[in-house]
Scaffold this motif. Structure first.
Motif, PDB file in Angstrom:
ATOM      1  N   LEU A  52       0.821  -1.215   0.000  1.00 40.39           N
ATOM      2  CA  LEU A  52       0.000   0.000   0.000  1.00 40.39           C
ATOM      3  C   LEU A  52       0.852   1.260   0.000  1.00 40.39           C
ATOM      4  O   LEU A  52       0.515   2.239  -0.685  1.00 40.39           O
ATOM      5  CB  LEU A  52      -0.949  -0.010   1.197  1.00 40.39           C
ATOM      6  CG  LEU A  52      -2.117  -0.988   1.069  1.00 40.39           C
ATOM      7  CD1 LEU A  52      -2.870  -1.112   2.392  1.00 40.39           C
ATOM      8  CD2 LEU A  52      -3.063  -0.568  -0.045  1.00 40.39           C
ATOM      9  N   GLN A  53       1.948   1.269   0.732  1.00 36.48           N
ATOM     10  CA  GLN A  53       2.819   2.438   0.724  1.00 36.48           C
ATOM     11  C   GLN A  53       3.408   2.672  -0.662  1.00 36.48           C
ATOM     12  O   GLN A  53       3.493   3.816  -1.117  1.00 36.48           O
ATOM     13  CB  GLN A  53       3.942   2.287   1.757  1.00 36.48           C
ATOM     14  CG  GLN A  53       3.469   2.461   3.176  1.00 36.48           C
ATOM     15  CD  GLN A  53       4.568   2.198   4.194  1.00 36.48           C
ATOM     16  OE1 GLN A  53       5.562   1.548   3.912  1.00 36.48           O
ATOM     17  NE2 GLN A  53       4.373   2.707   5.392  1.00 36.48           N
ATOM     18  N   THR A  54       3.773   1.605  -1.333  1.00 40.25           N
ATOM     19  CA  THR A  54       4.309   1.727  -2.690  1.00 40.25           C
ATOM     20  C   THR A  54       3.233   2.256  -3.637  1.00 40.25           C
ATOM     21  O   THR A  54       3.487   3.145  -4.452  1.00 40.25           O
ATOM     22  CB  THR A  54       4.829   0.364  -3.182  1.00 40.25           C
ATOM     23  OG1 THR A  54       5.841  -0.088  -2.275  1.00 40.25           O
ATOM     24  CG2 THR A  54       5.403   0.458  -4.582  1.00 40.25           C
ATOM     25  N   TYR A  55       2.017   1.714  -3.515  1.00 33.30           N
ATOM     26  CA  TYR A  55       0.920   2.179  -4.354  1.00 33.30           C
ATOM     27  C   TYR A  55       0.614   3.648  -4.088  1.00 33.30           C
ATOM     28  O   TYR A  55       0.441   4.432  -5.025  1.00 33.30           O
ATOM     29  CB  TYR A  55      -0.329   1.329  -4.124  1.00 33.30           C
ATOM     30  CG  TYR A  55      -1.554   1.937  -4.750  1.00 33.30           C
ATOM     31  CD1 TYR A  55      -1.731   1.891  -6.137  1.00 33.30           C
ATOM     32  CD2 TYR A  55      -2.506   2.594  -3.987  1.00 33.30           C
ATOM     33  CE1 TYR A  55      -2.841   2.471  -6.728  1.00 33.30           C
ATOM     34  CE2 TYR A  55      -3.611   3.178  -4.568  1.00 33.30           C
ATOM     35  CZ  TYR A  55      -3.777   3.116  -5.937  1.00 33.30           C
ATOM     36  OH  TYR A  55      -4.869   3.700  -6.517  1.00 33.30           O
ATOM     37  N   ARG A  60       0.066   9.063  -5.751  1.00 34.96           N
ATOM     38  CA  ARG A  60       0.172  10.486  -5.414  1.00 34.96           C
ATOM     39  C   ARG A  60       0.649  11.273  -6.626  1.00 34.96           C
ATOM     40  O   ARG A  60       0.133  12.353  -6.934  1.00 34.96           O
ATOM     41  CB  ARG A  60       1.121  10.685  -4.238  1.00 34.96           C
ATOM     42  CG  ARG A  60       1.269  12.131  -3.864  1.00 34.96           C
ATOM     43  CD  ARG A  60       2.119  12.291  -2.605  1.00 34.96           C
ATOM     44  NE  ARG A  60       2.349  13.691  -2.393  1.00 34.96           N
ATOM     45  CZ  ARG A  60       3.487  14.324  -2.671  1.00 34.96           C
ATOM     46  NH1 ARG A  60       4.524  13.654  -3.125  1.00 34.96           N
ATOM     47  NH2 ARG A  60       3.607  15.611  -2.487  1.00 34.96           N
ATOM     48  N   MET A  61       1.615  10.737  -7.318  1.00 35.01           N
ATOM     49  CA  MET A  61       2.155  11.425  -8.493  1.00 35.01           C
ATOM     50  C   MET A  61       1.213  11.286  -9.694  1.00 35.01           C
ATOM     51  O   MET A  61       0.917  12.263 -10.363  1.00 35.01           O
ATOM     52  CB  MET A  61       3.529  10.856  -8.843  1.00 35.01           C
ATOM     53  CG  MET A  61       4.526  10.951  -7.701  1.00 35.01           C
ATOM     54  SD  MET A  61       4.772  12.621  -7.147  1.00 35.01           S
ATOM     55  CE  MET A  61       6.236  13.016  -8.029  1.00 35.01           C
ATOM     56  N   THR A  66      -3.171  15.330  -3.121  1.00 41.74           N
ATOM     57  CA  THR A  66      -2.528  16.372  -2.316  1.00 41.74           C
ATOM     58  C   THR A  66      -1.686  15.695  -1.239  1.00 41.74           C
ATOM     59  O   THR A  66      -1.867  14.506  -0.941  1.00 41.74           O
ATOM     60  CB  THR A  66      -3.577  17.271  -1.631  1.00 41.74           C
ATOM     61  OG1 THR A  66      -4.302  16.490  -0.689  1.00 41.74           O
ATOM     62  CG2 THR A  66      -4.511  17.905  -2.650  1.00 41.74           C
ATOM     63  N   MET A  67      -0.806  16.480  -0.652  1.00 42.38           N
ATOM     64  CA  MET A  67       0.025  15.937   0.421  1.00 42.38           C
ATOM     65  C   MET A  67      -0.851  15.525   1.606  1.00 42.38           C
ATOM     66  O   MET A  67      -0.564  14.538   2.284  1.00 42.38           O
ATOM     67  CB  MET A  67       1.072  16.976   0.843  1.00 42.38           C
ATOM     68  CG  MET A  67       2.132  16.414   1.724  1.00 42.38           C
ATOM     69  SD  MET A  67       2.950  15.062   0.867  1.00 42.38           S
ATOM     70  CE  MET A  67       4.261  14.735   1.973  1.00 42.38           C
ATOM     71  N   THR A  68      -1.941  16.237   1.838  1.00 42.77           N
ATOM     72  CA  THR A  68      -2.855  15.901   2.929  1.00 42.77           C
ATOM     73  C   THR A  68      -3.502  14.543   2.690  1.00 42.77           C
ATOM     74  O   THR A  68      -3.573  13.705   3.594  1.00 42.77           O
ATOM     75  CB  THR A  68      -3.938  16.990   3.083  1.00 42.77           C
ATOM     76  OG1 THR A  68      -3.297  18.239   3.326  1.00 42.77           O
ATOM     77  CG2 THR A  68      -4.896  16.670   4.204  1.00 42.77           C
ATOM     78  N   GLN A  69      -3.990  14.322   1.461  1.00 42.26           N
ATOM     79  CA  GLN A  69      -4.596  13.030   1.129  1.00 42.26           C
ATOM     80  C   GLN A  69      -3.592  11.895   1.318  1.00 42.26           C
ATOM     81  O   GLN A  69      -3.913  10.862   1.904  1.00 42.26           O
ATOM     82  CB  GLN A  69      -5.103  13.028  -0.317  1.00 42.26           C
ATOM     83  CG  GLN A  69      -6.299  13.902  -0.552  1.00 42.26           C
ATOM     84  CD  GLN A  69      -6.611  13.999  -2.039  1.00 42.26           C
ATOM     85  OE1 GLN A  69      -5.727  14.260  -2.862  1.00 42.26           O
ATOM     86  NE2 GLN A  69      -7.876  13.807  -2.377  1.00 42.26           N
ATOM     87  N   LEU A  73      -3.917   8.850   4.198  1.00 42.61           N
ATOM     88  CA  LEU A  73      -3.967   7.435   3.824  1.00 42.61           C
ATOM     89  C   LEU A  73      -2.755   6.680   4.357  1.00 42.61           C
ATOM     90  O   LEU A  73      -2.890   5.568   4.880  1.00 42.61           O
ATOM     91  CB  LEU A  73      -4.054   7.292   2.302  1.00 42.61           C
ATOM     92  CG  LEU A  73      -5.407   7.669   1.695  1.00 42.61           C
ATOM     93  CD1 LEU A  73      -5.324   7.691   0.177  1.00 42.61           C
ATOM     94  CD2 LEU A  73      -6.482   6.707   2.157  1.00 42.61           C
ATOM     95  N   SER A  74      -1.588   7.274   4.253  1.00 40.10           N
ATOM     96  CA  SER A  74      -0.380   6.624   4.766  1.00 40.10           C
ATOM     97  C   SER A  74      -0.458   6.448   6.278  1.00 40.10           C
ATOM     98  O   SER A  74      -0.055   5.406   6.815  1.00 40.10           O
ATOM     99  CB  SER A  74       0.865   7.430   4.403  1.00 40.10           C
ATOM    100  OG  SER A  74       1.086   7.388   3.023  1.00 40.10           O
ATOM    101  N   GLY A  75      -0.981   7.449   6.962  1.00 41.22           N
ATOM    102  CA  GLY A  75      -1.144   7.355   8.414  1.00 41.22           C
ATOM    103  C   GLY A  75      -2.114   6.258   8.806  1.00 41.22           C
ATOM    104  O   GLY A  75      -1.875   5.518   9.769  1.00 41.22           O
ATOM    105  N   ALA A  76      -3.213   6.136   8.061  1.00 39.35           N
ATOM    106  CA  ALA A  76      -4.202   5.097   8.347  1.00 39.35           C
ATOM    107  C   ALA A  76      -3.605   3.709   8.134  1.00 39.35           C
ATOM    108  O   ALA A  76      -3.805   2.800   8.947  1.00 39.35           O
ATOM    109  CB  ALA A  76      -5.441   5.284   7.465  1.00 39.35           C
ATOM    110  N   VAL A  77      -2.848   3.549   7.056  1.00 33.32           N
ATOM    111  CA  VAL A  77      -2.199   2.265   6.785  1.00 33.32           C
ATOM    112  C   VAL A  77      -1.169   1.957   7.870  1.00 33.32           C
ATOM    113  O   VAL A  77      -1.071   0.826   8.351  1.00 33.32           O
ATOM    114  CB  VAL A  77      -1.546   2.256   5.382  1.00 33.32           C
ATOM    115  CG1 VAL A  77      -0.612   1.076   5.214  1.00 33.32           C
ATOM    116  CG2 VAL A  77      -2.626   2.235   4.317  1.00 33.32           C
TER     117      VAL A  77
END
Length: 104
Positions: A52-55, A60-61, A66-69, A73-77
């Motif tokens: 998921l982090q790789t995805y 994102r790119m 956005t950096m917030t989104q 998501l990264s924080g939730a994962v």
């Protein structure tokens, strides 16, 4: 792939956690079952978080997150991965003491 390589010590320990429970099943079935479940949770959490982090990094790119989104998501994962690992460690701690005889 590089991120999975960095997790290779956990993956190797997980492999051991999949091999040993069947070997010790007759001697200590409850501890073996708990160890097997904990190992599967740890392996799944490791692979899922890395995937998921790789995805998320590529999405994102590509999708213009956005950096917030991305951060949310990264924080939730990260939180779910941490909770999964905590559950697995708890099961391993229980497995260590399961089936022990009381000292009179």
């Amino acid at each position: 792939m590089q991120q999975l390589l960095s997790q290779s010590p956990i993956l190797l320990a997980g492999l051991l956690g999949l091999i040993l429970p069947p070997i010790f099943w007759k001697r200590c079935p409850a501890a073996s079952l708990l160890t097997l479940i904990a190992t599967l949770i740890l392996l799944f959490a490791t692979v899922a978080v890395v995937g998921l982090q790789t995805y998320f990094a590529s999405a994102r790119m590509e999708q213009g997150w956005t950096m917030t989104q991305y951060s949310e998501l990264s924080g939730a994962v990260g939180l779910l991965g941490g909770l999964s690992r905590a559950l697995a460690i708890g099961l391993l701690v229980i497995a260590v003491f399961t089936g022990r005889k009381r000292v009179s």
